[in-house]
Write a protein that holds these residues in place. Structure first.
Motif, PDB file in Angstrom:
ATOM      1  N   ALA A  54       0.832  -1.202   0.000  1.00 35.67           N
ATOM      2  CA  ALA A  54       0.000   0.000   0.000  1.00 35.67           C
ATOM      3  C   ALA A  54       0.869   1.255   0.000  1.00 35.67           C
ATOM      4  CB  ALA A  54      -0.935  -0.001   1.204  1.00 35.67           C
ATOM      5  N   ALA A  55       1.968   1.230   0.750  1.00 35.38           N
ATOM      6  CA  ALA A  55       2.894   2.367   0.751  1.00 35.38           C
ATOM      7  C   ALA A  55       3.513   2.560  -0.627  1.00 35.38           C
ATOM      8  CB  ALA A  55       3.982   2.147   1.795  1.00 35.38           C
ATOM      9  N   HIS A  56       3.804   1.475  -1.311  1.00 34.27           N
ATOM     10  CA  HIS A  56       4.340   1.555  -2.675  1.00 34.27           C
ATOM     11  C   HIS A  56       3.330   2.208  -3.617  1.00 34.27           C
ATOM     12  CE1 HIS A  56       5.950   0.462  -6.555  1.00 34.27           C
ATOM     13  NE2 HIS A  56       4.887  -0.276  -6.794  1.00 34.27           N
ATOM     14  N   VAL A  57       2.062   1.817  -3.518  1.00 37.52           N
ATOM     15  CA  VAL A  57       1.026   2.430  -4.353  1.00 37.52           C
ATOM     16  C   VAL A  57       0.955   3.931  -4.085  1.00 37.52           C
ATOM     17  CG1 VAL A  57      -1.455   2.511  -4.841  1.00 37.52           C
ATOM     18  CG2 VAL A  57      -0.307   0.296  -4.547  1.00 37.52           C
ATOM     19  N   LEU A  58       1.033   4.315  -2.822  1.00 34.68           N
ATOM     20  CA  LEU A  58       1.029   5.730  -2.472  1.00 34.68           C
ATOM     21  C   LEU A  58       2.215   6.450  -3.114  1.00 34.68           C
ATOM     22  CD1 LEU A  58      -0.122   8.124  -0.886  1.00 34.68           C
ATOM     23  CD2 LEU A  58       1.247   7.356   1.076  1.00 34.68           C
ATOM     24  N   GLY A  59       3.384   5.827  -3.087  1.00 38.99           N
ATOM     25  CA  GLY A  59       4.554   6.430  -3.714  1.00 38.99           C
ATOM     26  C   GLY A  59       4.357   6.644  -5.202  1.00 38.99           C
ATOM     27  N   ASP A  60       3.754   5.673  -5.881  1.00 34.62           N
ATOM     28  CA  ASP A  60       3.459   5.838  -7.305  1.00 34.62           C
ATOM     29  C   ASP A  60       2.538   7.029  -7.528  1.00 34.62           C
ATOM     30  OD1 ASP A  60       5.032   3.735  -8.086  1.00 34.62           O
ATOM     31  OD2 ASP A  60       3.384   2.326  -8.417  1.00 34.62           O
ATOM     32  N   CYS A  61       1.542   7.178  -6.657  1.00 37.04           N
ATOM     33  CA  CYS A  61       0.598   8.280  -6.803  1.00 37.04           C
ATOM     34  C   CYS A  61       1.300   9.624  -6.607  1.00 37.04           C
ATOM     35  CB  CYS A  61      -0.543   8.133  -5.807  1.00 37.04           C
ATOM     36  SG  CYS A  61      -1.664   6.756  -6.155  1.00 37.04           S
ATOM     37  N   TYR A  62       2.139   9.718  -5.589  1.00 33.46           N
ATOM     38  CA  TYR A  62       2.888  10.957  -5.378  1.00 33.46           C
ATOM     39  C   TYR A  62       3.773  11.271  -6.584  1.00 33.46           C
ATOM     40  CZ  TYR A  62       1.829  12.096  -0.483  1.00 33.46           C
ATOM     41  OH  TYR A  62       1.222  12.499   0.683  1.00 33.46           O
ATOM     42  N   GLY A  63       4.359  10.247  -7.173  1.00 35.54           N
ATOM     43  CA  GLY A  63       5.193  10.460  -8.351  1.00 35.54           C
ATOM     44  C   GLY A  63       4.400  11.058  -9.499  1.00 35.54           C
ATOM     45  N   ARG A  64       3.196  10.561  -9.705  1.00 29.96           N
ATOM     46  CA  ARG A  64       2.352  11.086 -10.775  1.00 29.96           C
ATOM     47  C   ARG A  64       1.944  12.533 -10.514  1.00 29.96           C
ATOM     48  NH1 ARG A  64       2.323   8.692 -15.721  1.00 29.96           N
ATOM     49  NH2 ARG A  64       2.878   6.500 -15.381  1.00 29.96           N
ATOM     50  N   LEU A  65       1.612  12.833  -9.270  1.00 31.43           N
ATOM     51  CA  LEU A  65       1.227  14.199  -8.949  1.00 31.43           C
ATOM     52  C   LEU A  65       2.427  15.136  -9.054  1.00 31.43           C
ATOM     53  CD1 LEU A  65      -1.283  13.680  -6.014  1.00 31.43           C
ATOM     54  CD2 LEU A  65      -1.723  13.877  -8.470  1.00 31.43           C
ATOM     55  N   GLY A  66       3.616  14.637  -8.753  1.00 30.32           N
ATOM     56  CA  GLY A  66       4.812  15.439  -8.958  1.00 30.32           C
ATOM     57  C   GLY A  66       4.990  15.785 -10.429  1.00 30.32           C
ATOM     58  N   ARG A  67       4.735  14.824 -11.283  1.00 29.46           N
ATOM     59  CA  ARG A  67       4.820  15.084 -12.724  1.00 29.46           C
ATOM     60  C   ARG A  67       3.761  16.096 -13.144  1.00 29.46           C
ATOM     61  NH1 ARG A  67       7.391  12.899 -16.951  1.00 29.46           N
ATOM     62  NH2 ARG A  67       6.394  12.945 -18.994  1.00 29.46           N
ATOM     63  N   ARG A  68       2.559  15.970 -12.603  1.00 31.31           N
ATOM     64  CA  ARG A  68       1.491  16.937 -12.883  1.00 31.31           C
ATOM     65  C   ARG A  68       1.927  18.354 -12.537  1.00 31.31           C
ATOM     66  NH1 ARG A  68      -3.105  17.159  -8.490  1.00 31.31           N
ATOM     67  NH2 ARG A  68      -1.250  18.040  -7.457  1.00 31.31           N
ATOM     68  N   ASP A  69       2.626  18.478 -11.413  1.00 34.79           N
ATOM     69  CA  ASP A  69       3.013  19.790 -10.889  1.00 34.79           C
ATOM     70  C   ASP A  69       4.337  20.298 -11.447  1.00 34.79           C
ATOM     71  OD1 ASP A  69       0.722  19.552  -9.356  1.00 34.79           O
ATOM     72  OD2 ASP A  69       1.799  18.800  -7.593  1.00 34.79           O
ATOM     73  N   GLY A  70       4.968  19.526 -12.325  1.00 33.86           N
ATOM     74  CA  GLY A  70       6.250  19.936 -12.873  1.00 33.86           C
ATOM     75  C   GLY A  70       7.398  19.827 -11.895  1.00 33.86           C
ATOM     76  N   HIS A  71       7.235  18.994 -10.874  1.00 32.35           N
ATOM     77  CA  HIS A  71       8.261  18.832  -9.850  1.00 32.35           C
ATOM     78  C   HIS A  71       9.337  17.871 -10.346  1.00 32.35           C
ATOM     79  CE1 HIS A  71      10.043  18.706  -5.904  1.00 32.35           C
ATOM     80  NE2 HIS A  71       9.879  17.397  -5.806  1.00 32.35           N
ATOM     81  N   ARG A  72      10.596  18.250 -10.176  1.00 36.25           N
ATOM     82  CA  ARG A  72      11.699  17.435 -10.695  1.00 36.25           C
ATOM     83  C   ARG A  72      12.599  16.910  -9.587  1.00 36.25           C
ATOM     84  NH1 ARG A  72       8.651  17.197 -14.078  1.00 36.25           N
ATOM     85  NH2 ARG A  72       8.779  17.881 -16.255  1.00 36.25           N
ATOM     86  N   GLY A  73      12.138  16.898  -8.357  1.00 43.91           N
ATOM     87  CA  GLY A  73      12.942  16.384  -7.259  1.00 43.91           C
ATOM     88  C   GLY A  73      12.929  14.865  -7.220  1.00 43.91           C
ATOM     89  N   GLY A  74      13.603  14.316  -6.217  1.00 43.92           N
ATOM     90  CA  GLY A  74      13.627  12.868  -6.049  1.00 43.92           C
ATOM     91  C   GLY A  74      14.962  12.279  -6.432  1.00 43.92           C
TER      92      GLY A  74
END
Length: 280
Positions: A54-74
């Motif tokens: 479940a934590a992994h799924v959450l991480g995938d979701c955060y990654g997608r929202l980061g892409r939505r927001d133009g975030h390039r960290g990580g």
């Protein structure tokens, strides 16, 4: 001017998974909210509990929202690191960092962030360039293929949680038909090193309400799903459960072949059953 996406007809016709993200998210949340404390500690995949997955799924979701927001960290690639090694390391680091988060807090956060992720995909432009889909050999990929890939991951992880707590696969054809269609887009890449005369065709059929038929054809230097249907040199029939488990390596190719009905060229059939539709 042409783009890298203009030469991807060989992966087949577009899939529109956008309307399914919200109901899939709803199914996941219903599943998680019904788990017992012991269920969260059950092994979902080797080395990961239900809570970890479940934590992994959450991480995938955060990654997608980061892409939505133009975030390039990580995190970035280490010297000489392959894509597969990078993804597995990144996933493992994320899951270990979330070890302190309780199932209740994780569920609440996933409810919010997963819902936003579903909204992101619902409004996506299917023709836009997106993340590459390595197992389909498409980099960059069109958003329709990237979104379909992401949908299959969400669906597959939900099945892994279901199995961990003693439930069968959710075979609702509304979801499973799109999952199988997306998984089969790996066929041309799977067959890329298989030599055959031009026009040679292999068919994979999955019977049932979620199934279909996919024909991959040798067209010179590559194989393609975009060619007219002819008489196949090899035909493989897999039941739906075997097909999706094979594509996610819940079953090995030899096991899937033993369960399959095969007609025609056995070597071509075996090559097609090497299909894998995840980063493996």
């Amino acid at each position: 001017m042409t783009s890298a996406l203009d030469d991807l007809a060989w992966v087949g016709d577009p899939i529109d998974a956008r309307p399914l993200f919200a109901p899939e998210h709803g199914e996941l949340m219903s599943l998680l909210r019904g788990l017992s404390p012991a269920d969260w500690a059950a092994e979902a995949v080797p080395g990961w509990t239900v809570r970890d997955l479940a934590a992994h799924v959450l991480g995938d979701c955060y990654g997608r929202l980061g892409r939505r927001d133009g975030h390039r960290g990580g995190p970035g690639f280490r010297p000489g690191e392959t894509l597969e090694a990078f993804i597995h390391r990144n996933n493992d680091e994320w899951v270990r960092a979330f070890a302190r988060v309780s199932p209740a807090a994780l569920t609440d956060t996933l409810g919010l962030i997963g819902g936003q992720t579903a909204q992101y995909f619902a409004g996506a432009d299917l023709d836009a360039p997106a993340l590459g889909v390595s197992w389909a050999g498409a980099d960059p990929a069109p958003m329709w293929l990237d979104a379909a890939r992401e949908f299959t991951e969400m669906w597959t992880h939900r099945q892994q949680i279901r199995h961990a707590v003693g439930l069968d696969t959710d075979d609702d054809p509304r979801f499973l038909s799109v999952v199988l269609d997306a998984f089969m887009r790996a066929l041309p890449h799977t067959m890329r090193d298989t030599k055959a005369p031009k026009g040679t065709q292999v068919r994979i059929t999955v019977p049932g309400p979620a199934g279909g038929a996919w024909h991959v054809t040798a067209v010179g230097e590559r194989w393609s799903l975009a060619e007219p249907v002819t008489r196949p040199a090899a035909a493989v029939e897999l039941d739906a459960e075997t097909a999706w488990r094979l594509c996610t390596r819940g079953l090995e190719p030899d096991t899937a072949l033993a369960r399959a009905r095969v007609d025609g060229d056995a070597d071509l059939a075996a090559a097609a059953c090497q299909i894998v539709s995840i980063v493996y």
